[in-house]
Design an enzyme around this catalytic site. Structure first.
Site, PDB file in Angstrom:
ATOM      1  CB  CYS A   1     -28.837  24.943 -32.129  1.00 34.60           C
ATOM      2  SG  CYS A   1     -27.119  25.425 -31.951  1.00 34.60           S
TER       3      CYS A   1
ATOM      4  CG  HIS B   1     -28.741  20.803 -29.611  1.00 37.67           C
ATOM      5  ND1 HIS B   1     -28.917  20.703 -30.974  1.00 37.67           N
ATOM      6  CD2 HIS B   1     -27.862  21.803 -29.423  1.00 37.67           C
ATOM      7  CE1 HIS B   1     -28.160  21.598 -31.586  1.00 37.67           C
ATOM      8  NE2 HIS B   1     -27.510  22.282 -30.668  1.00 37.67           N
TER       9      HIS B   1
ATOM     10  CD  GLU C   1     -31.448  18.201 -31.460  1.00 31.78           C
ATOM     11  OE1 GLU C   1     -31.965  18.816 -30.500  1.00 31.78           O
ATOM     12  OE2 GLU C   1     -30.519  18.687 -32.138  1.00 31.78           O
TER      13      GLU C   1
END
Lengths: 89, 239
Positions: free
Chosen positions: B93, B202, B204
């Site tokens: 991002c 994302h 994560e």
């Protein structure tokens, strides 16, 4: 005190979503004559002394390295602001 | 995954002013079996880490352009040299935006075509499963990870896009629907060497059952993002 203006615009081939949103709103306010809007950015750089050629050259370099991203934007103007009318502050 | 070599792999996670997802990224590294190392934007020091994650957020408030000011942070200066030397680097991002501003990856991100902030569970197709960060996936695999941004529309000139396609450097594409107007549905790309990867979604946030996207296994059970972090450990062990 001198002041240099730097103007940055999205490249012509890059769609400008913000400009598109603005142009859609204009007719609702009766402004039917505007067929396109592109939104850019204006920076005013202040220096303690006069705006010399060296100051303008430094402003150009700053414009190309930090103030714009050459992948998506063009620097369209780097110039000394000379009139009170043009200075915004 | 618990071999000694993996456990000693040290993955740096950079924090800029305005970074939001550094702790999630560090947690993802830990869950994959690596050791996260906090790196500070103002230190021109990578502390000898084996790989680096540039996490998401709004570094420097996204003032000027997303990632534009972070690109000149002391830690990024040393990171650029290390990345050119082969250090695995993942930009997520805002981290992807920093990588494009630093010219480690081509193109740039502009505002989403619909001008709205997007927050959704996004399906991606893995296009390149040979990079340092994707080798635990299979080409063609579909994964679901969160997507959340306002400036997520990937743009580049046609020549650059053709080059990326021709060289197999499109790593992820948005599947089903394009959420932001990105050229050719591109969600993530890599450099020619395959050690630097950037993407807008994302991974994560999809590493632990109970806290991820919905999946076939159940509500919030999705862990499709974990493969990024196991991939880099695999890369480090095999290099």
């Amino acid at each position: 005190m001198g002041r240099v203006v730097v103007e940055v615009m999205p490249k012509p081939e890059i769609l400008d979503p913000q400009g598109k949103a603005v142009v859609r709103q204009l007719p609702r306010l009766g402004f039917t004559q505007f067929t396109g809007v592109r939104q850019g950015r204006r920076f005013e750089l202040e220096v303690d002394g006069p705006v010399t050629d060296a100051v303008l050259a430094a402003a150009r370099e700053a414009a190309e390295t930090l103030l714009s991203n050459p992948v998506i934007e063009d620097v369209v103007r780097v110039a000394e602001v000379t009139t009170e009318a043009e200075a915004t502050a | 995954m618990a071999s000694t070599a993996l456990a000693t792999a040290r993955i740096g996670v950079v924090t800029f002013p305005g970074t939001l997802d550094d702790r999630d990224a560090a947690r993802a590294v830990r869950l994959a079996g690596g050791r996260p190392v906090a790196l500070w934007h103002a230190d021109a020091d990578l502390q000898g880490v084996d790989a680096v994650v540039l996490p998401g957020g709004f570094s420097y408030g996204d003032y000027l352009r997303a990632g534009a000011i972070s690109r000149f942070a002391p830690v990024v200066d040393v990171l650029v040299d290390a990345a050119r030397g082969g250090l695995p680097v993942l930009g997520i991002c805002n981290g992807f935006q920093v990588l494009t501003e630093a010219h480690l990856l081509p193109g740039s991100m502009i505002k989403n075509d619909h001008l709205h902030f997007v927050c959704r569970e996004q399906v991606l197709t893995v296009e390149n499963a040979e990079t340092a960060w994707t080798r635990d996936y299979a080409a063609g695999q579909r994964i679901t990870v969160p997507l959340k941004n306002q400036d997520g529309q990937f743009v580049a000139d046609e020549r650059t896009l053709d080059e990326l396609e021709g060289e197999g450097r499109v790593v992820f594409r948005y599947a089903d629907a394009n959420p932001n107007g990105s050229r050719r549905d591109i969600a993530g790309i890599t450099n020619a060497a395959g050690n630097v990867v950037g993407l807008m979604p994302h991974p994560e946030h999809a590493v632990e059952a109970g806290f991820g996207p919905a999946s076939d296994a159940g509500h919030r059970a999705g862990t499709d993002g974990l493969g990024f972090f196991t991939s880099v450990l695999t890369t480090l062990v095999s290099s």
